[in-house]
Design a protein around this motif. Structure first.
Motif, short mmCIF file in Angstrom:
data_model
loop_
_atom_site.label_atom_id
_atom_site.label_comp_id
_atom_site.label_asym_id
_atom_site.label_seq_id
_atom_site.Cartn_x
_atom_site.Cartn_y
_atom_site.Cartn_z
N GLU A 35 0.77 -1.20 0.03
CA GLU A 35 -0.17 -0.18 0.06
C GLU A 35 0.95 1.30 -0.01
O GLU A 35 1.52 1.74 1.12
CB GLU A 35 -0.81 -0.07 1.23
N PHE B 254 -3.13 4.82 -1.84
CA PHE B 254 -3.68 5.67 -1.14
C PHE B 254 -3.37 7.23 -1.90
O PHE B 254 -2.00 7.46 -2.24
CB PHE B 254 -3.25 6.10 0.21
N ARG C 276 -9.81 5.76 0.22
CA ARG C 276 -8.30 6.02 0.29
C ARG C 276 -7.93 7.21 -0.33
O ARG C 276 -6.79 7.47 -0.46
CB ARG C 276 -7.67 4.94 -0.72
#
Length: 143
Positions: free
Chosen positions: A16, A56, A124
């Motif tokens: 991520e 993100f 996100r």
């Protein structure tokens, strides 16, 4: 005969990452398209439609986003409370003055899938009107 199978990344195997996007002088629709691609993970070779492979995205300077043509006076945003006669309309110009973050959020929302995954992707997205944001510790790369 050897049989090979397609590899699908599992939710825990996907890294991520955090991206910062500066909206200064960028066109609203093109900026929203690039953000939607990053949120979905379509810019990665490990893209899988049924797994969250996106990053993100932190958008700064949302108040400085640009639009083309006469959209600032002709484009309207509508919301309805559910009661009779309560349809509210707001011009893009007024929305940019009062809530510039919401303009980018709505543009990106329209480009994401309309299902559970799309709602997860939208969570996100972090949009801020000015240059400061509280995600300095998570952010690794700047675009």
């Amino acid at each position: 005969m050897k049989r090979t199978s397609t590899y699908f990344p599992k939710p825990g195997e996907v890294a991520e990452n955090w991206k910062v996007v500066d909206a200064t002088g960028q066109t609203l629709g093109r900026l929203a398209r690039d953000i939607a691609v990053s949120l979905q993970g379509k810019d990665k070779p490990s893209y899988t439609p049924h797994t969250m492979t996106g990053d993100f995205v932190v958008v700064v300077n949302a108040s400085r986003v640009r639009t083309t043509g006469r959209k600032t006076t002709q484009k309207y945003y509508y919301r309805h409370s559910g009661y009779v006669g309560n349809l509210k309309s707001t011009r893009l110009r007024e929305m940019l003055e009062s809530k510039p973050e919401r303009v980018i959020e709505l543009a990106v929302k329209g480009m994401l899938p309309r299902n559970h995954m799309g709602r997860q992707m939208l969570r996100r997205l972090k949009v801020y009107a000015g240059p400061q944001h509280p995600h300095d510790s998570q952010v690794g790369q700047v675009n």
